[in-house]
Design an enzyme around this catalytic site. Sequence first.
Site, mmCIF file in Angstrom:
data_model
loop_
_atom_site.group_PDB
_atom_site.id
_atom_site.type_symbol
_atom_site.label_atom_id
_atom_site.label_comp_id
_atom_site.label_asym_id
_atom_site.label_seq_id
_atom_site.Cartn_x
_atom_site.Cartn_y
_atom_site.Cartn_z
ATOM 1 C CD GLU A 1 -2.460 1.582 2.580
ATOM 2 O OE1 GLU A 1 -3.139 2.620 2.682
ATOM 3 O OE2 GLU A 1 -2.378 0.732 3.483
ATOM 4 C CG ASP B 1 7.377 8.991 14.407
ATOM 5 O OD1 ASP B 1 8.411 9.662 14.239
ATOM 6 O OD2 ASP B 1 6.232 9.454 14.281
ATOM 7 C CG ASP C 1 7.718 14.536 16.224
ATOM 8 O OD1 ASP C 1 7.996 15.637 16.745
ATOM 9 O OD2 ASP C 1 7.150 14.430 15.124
#
Length: 514
Positions: free
Chosen positions: A137, A206, A208
């Site tokens: 995808e 992730d 951040d």
Amino acid sequence: MPHSITSESTPMDDSSNPVSQTMKQEPDTQDIVKQEPDTQDIAMGDAPNATEDNKEEVNLEGIFDDGDSDGEFASSAPQVKSEEPSQSAPTFKIGDKSSFSDPDIMRAFYQRLFPFRYFFQWLNHSVVPTTDFANREFAVTIKTPDRDALARYQSFPTADLLRKFCIKDVPPRFDIGPVYSTNPRDRKTLRKASTFRPISREVVFDIDMNDYDDIRTCCTGANICGKCWAFITMAIKVVDVALREDFGFKHILWVYSGRRGAHAWVCDKRAREMEDSKRRALASYLELLKGGDQGGKKVNIKRPLHPHLERSLNILKEHFQTTILTEQDPWASDEKAEHLLNLIPDPTLRAALQKKWDSSPSRPSASKWADIDSLAKSGALSKTSKELLEAKQDIVLEYTYPRLDADVSKKMNHLLKSPFVVHPATGRVCVPIDHLNVDDFDPLSVPTVMDLLKEIDDWKSEDSENGDKKMQDWEKTSLKPYIEIFRIFVTGLLKEEKESGIKREREDGDAMEF
């Protein structure tokens, strides 16, 4: 000993043959949803799509030469004419008013700089097309007149078609999702919706800078500098060594997010096939900070320390002295100093520290940290030195240990921004980070797409008098070392995939012997 986290792989549905699927790829308009800034995972929806009238008319034949790319990537598409890189890509001068978000700028980026060859091999796990790529995808950001939208469940049988799509539609960015049991575009034609399911996907992490806002003092919001980037450096070091030494993973790709963070892609086959329950367990293993409000204690760990935390403290203690105490000076204000006092479990020592700091209000954080030991040694301690040591360890971990967005890692179908796309807010390219030289990585020196296109325009071959040798345009720019990091990474991944495939074939052959 590495943890065992193997899982049974799910057979792929061969109904979507990537070689036969060469039709034109257009976004599925029923899965276009509103795109929020910096959103990493967006649920399916039915917001309106950009109409054909709003799309810029592009003559693909005029701007895309199949022979231009490969040089760039292997493909099963029969129309590829040559594997020599082309020098015929159109050029244009960047004006003072040019912006990295201009369609012409992004089109030139995809045509001349994006490393489609290695990108395809990375997700395909082979040099020839497979369903690992065809059933993957892609969630593509599309600009509409009033907003940006995200078209989910896009797929591309070959890298050629992905490249043509990017050149034609110039998406500001695209995100990567899992490999599905069937082609994502065909999911609504299936008789049973349950047969459409994710079957593999890299384990991703992730990190951040937003999550460090309560302890960084140099910048706020989306801004970063070399001082606060050290938080990301620390996180990469701790997470990378844990994934390699504790779980035995080898193929971990670290990527700069393009703005204020970093992503990890764990690409080992064993990682890609992990079910969600094992992904949650892995994320929990690395998750430490679970405190509530800003003033509360965020680290509550059992003793004796787990070997992972012992190793992490050894990695982080040097950074604590430099990054935290000296550069960030996190307890300079009375309010921040009060938080430090609340983390000291000894009431007698807390009172002594409060008295000393009240008499010297401008005392720097490094001195306040040293005061803890000096006052404890002078007798201002009602509890044991062991308890104080443990409290200090907890403080070091609170201010240095990785702050992960754990939800990104827990589900196979989570989206994550692709490497090498252009960050829509900064114009910087999302480049790989060399984990062996992570201290040397400077996010502010990462080139923007405008920088790179200017470098191509300004480039002059040393062999120009004898005739230019054919080169890819990215080889003429400061993007080259980052693509080399990626190329070496992909080469190692493909080598292991090939060797493991040969090993399985041998084992299957031996099993048939009588």
